[in-house]
Enzyme design. Structure first.
Site, PDB file in Angstrom:
ATOM      1  CD1 TRP A 102      -2.608  15.078  33.584  1.00  0.00           C
ATOM      2  CD2 TRP A 102      -1.462  13.585  32.370  1.00  0.00           C
ATOM      3  NE1 TRP A 102      -3.099  13.825  33.862  1.00  0.00           N
ATOM      4  CE2 TRP A 102      -2.421  12.906  33.142  1.00  0.00           C
ATOM      5  CE3 TRP A 102      -0.621  12.862  31.534  1.00  0.00           C
ATOM      6  CZ2 TRP A 102      -2.562  11.516  33.102  1.00  0.00           C
ATOM      7  CZ3 TRP A 102      -0.758  11.477  31.487  1.00  0.00           C
ATOM      8  CH2 TRP A 102      -1.714  10.823  32.264  1.00  0.00           C
ATOM      9  CG  ASP A 172      -3.621  18.202  28.068  1.00  0.00           C
ATOM     10  OD1 ASP A 172      -4.803  17.886  27.823  1.00  0.00           O
ATOM     11  OD2 ASP A 172      -2.802  17.444  28.643  1.00  0.00           O
ATOM     12  CE  LYS A 196      -8.425  11.620  31.727  1.00  0.00           C
ATOM     13  NZ  LYS A 196      -7.261  12.435  31.541  1.00  0.00           N
TER      14      LYS A 196
HETATM   15  C1  LIG Z   1      -5.804  12.015  31.289  1.00  0.00           C
HETATM   16  C2  LIG Z   1      -4.975  13.147  30.833  1.00  0.00           C
HETATM   17  C3  LIG Z   1      -3.937  12.977  29.895  1.00  0.00           C
HETATM   18  C4  LIG Z   1      -3.541  11.615  29.354  1.00  0.00           C
HETATM   19  O1  LIG Z   1      -4.466  11.211  28.454  1.00  0.00           O
HETATM   20  P1  LIG Z   1      -4.261   9.856  27.598  1.00  0.00           P
HETATM   21  O2  LIG Z   1      -5.417   9.941  26.668  1.00  0.00           O
HETATM   22  O3  LIG Z   1      -4.326   8.732  28.565  1.00  0.00           O
HETATM   23  O4  LIG Z   1      -2.962   9.932  26.921  1.00  0.00           O
HETATM   24  C5  LIG Z   1      -3.239  14.092  29.483  1.00  0.00           C
HETATM   25  N1  LIG Z   1      -3.538  15.314  29.951  1.00  0.00           N
HETATM   26  C6  LIG Z   1      -4.529  15.513  30.839  1.00  0.00           C
HETATM   27  C7  LIG Z   1      -4.811  16.896  31.321  1.00  0.00           C
HETATM   28  C8  LIG Z   1      -5.273  14.438  31.304  1.00  0.00           C
HETATM   29  O5  LIG Z   1      -6.261  14.637  32.195  1.00  0.00           O
END
Ligand SMILES: *Cc1c(COP(=O)(O)O)cnc(C)c1O
Length: 361
Positions: A102, A172, A196
């Site tokens: 990511w 993030d 999540k």
């Molecule tokens: C799942 C995840 C993403 C991607 O998320 P989307 O909502 O599918 O774009 C990005 N960063 C992290 C840390 C993630 O766990």
């Protein structure tokens, strides 16, 4: 009906009481005679739901008043582009730490619109650790500094924030939001996909310091400009209404069950500790991550034998422990143990692993 223990990395399990409440309110929300799914986002009833979710998030995360909270669509992945498009406002330089897939995707988007620098990476060891950061190597005039706080796929997390001085820190926090306290005032922007630890898929929460809004690059699409959403209370267009409603239920659950994020963290540490202790003492299974950087949310582990891994995943599934297969790029297993995973789920998984080890060790 038997519910299983779901160790999915996302979309992931939700608290059972939240699902029950959503079910109970499905046909008639609070005497309105309609479902939240059917409500106009411009209605007074829906605005109250929206405002409540925002107020709860502000309260639980202790978000300072000079930060805007936005509920957007497009996933965390859209933020990989929105961050550079909005934050490249002076030098058009940014620093990135590559701690997984990511973080790398975020970096690639950053590199499309300006000068994105990699200040450190843990790719040399399949992202099994968080690299040491030396502030002397940071770009002094960078417009922002980006990290991925919890690395969902590899199971690492930052426990110490980089010292970026006046350079806004952007993180993030998709897979660790609400899992432990975060000092929001240390960041310029925080963003997280809901699926999540917060709600079903469909919504991305963005927490942004107000002075960083309003400097988007000219090429920025209207929908990718933070200002568009800040000026319209996240209702420039239709927001992800139902997901925002469920996020509110999850926040209420968190407050009722745990009180605050300190208590949530203590619970998550206890839960993760049970699994890591088992892995550290097992002769069959072992964790893949450097101990000091272990995630509280995502726990990857292996037996060292692909066939044995596959046997474990399939027998675990039959026993009611689902989605334990590791990410396709890592192999082995991964147990994602977000807030909604009860401690019994981890205790029972460890019992099952001990039993499997006895039979196959
Ligand atoms: C799942 C995840 C993403 C991607 O998320 P989307 O909502 O599918 O774009 C990005 N960063 C992290 C840390 C993630 O766990």
């Amino acid at each position: 009906m038997a519910r299983v223990y779901n160790f999915s990395a996302g979309p992931s399990m939700l608290p059972e009481s939240v699902l029950k409440r959503a079910a109970a309110e499905m046909l008639d929300y609070n005497g309105t005679g309609e479902s939240v799914m059917e409500m106009s986002h411009r209605s007074k009833e829906y605005q109250a739901i929206f405002d409540r979710t925002e107020a709860l998030l502000r309260e639980v995360m202790e978000i300072p008043d000079n930060y805007k909270v936005l509920f957007l669509q497009g996933g965390a992945s859209s933020q990989f582009a929105m961050v550079p498009l909005n934050l490249y406002r002076n030098s058009k330089k940014a620093d990135y730490v590559l701690t997984g897939q990511w973080a790398t995707k975020a970096y690639k988007e950053g590199a499309r619109y300006g000068e994105a620098n990699v200040v450190a990476s843990s790719k040399d060891k399949t992202f099994t650790y968080i690299p040491d950061l030396d502030p002397a190597t940071f770009t002094k005039d960078a417009d922002y500094f980006h990290i991925c706080m919890n690395n969902t796929i590899y199971g690492t997390r930052f426990t110490k924030l980089p010292e970026t001085g006046d350079v806004p820190l952007v993180a993030d926090i998709s897979s660790c939001i609400l899992s432990e306290p975060i000092d929001v005032s240390k960041f310029g922007v925080l963003y997280a996909g809901a699926q999540k630890n917060m709600a079903p898929a469909g919504m991305t929460a963005v927490i942004i310091r107000e002075d960083l809004i309003g400097h988007a690059m000219d090429i920025t699409p209207t929908m990718f400009n933070y200002q568009t959403h800040a000026d319209n209370g996240s209702m420039f267009n239709t927001p992800p209404c139902y997901t925002i409603y469920v996020a509110g239920l999850v926040l209420e659950w968190l407050k009722e069950e745990f009180g605050d994020l300190e208590h949530m963290k203590a619970y998550n540490e206890k839960k993760a500790g049970i699994l890591y202790d088992f892995l550290d003492n097992s002769k069959l299974f072992k964790g893949t991550v450097v101990k000091k950087d272990r995630s509280l949310m995502n726990v990857p582990f292996v037996t060292g034998d692909e066939e044995m891994d596959a046997k474990f995943v399939s027998e675990a599934k039959a026993a009611g422990f689902i989605n334990l297969k590791g990410h396709r790029t890592v192999g082995g297993m991964r147990a994602s143990i977000y807030n909604a995973m009860p401690i019994e789920g981890v205790e029972k998984l460890v019992d099952f692993m001990a039993d499997f080890e006895k039979k196959n060790g």
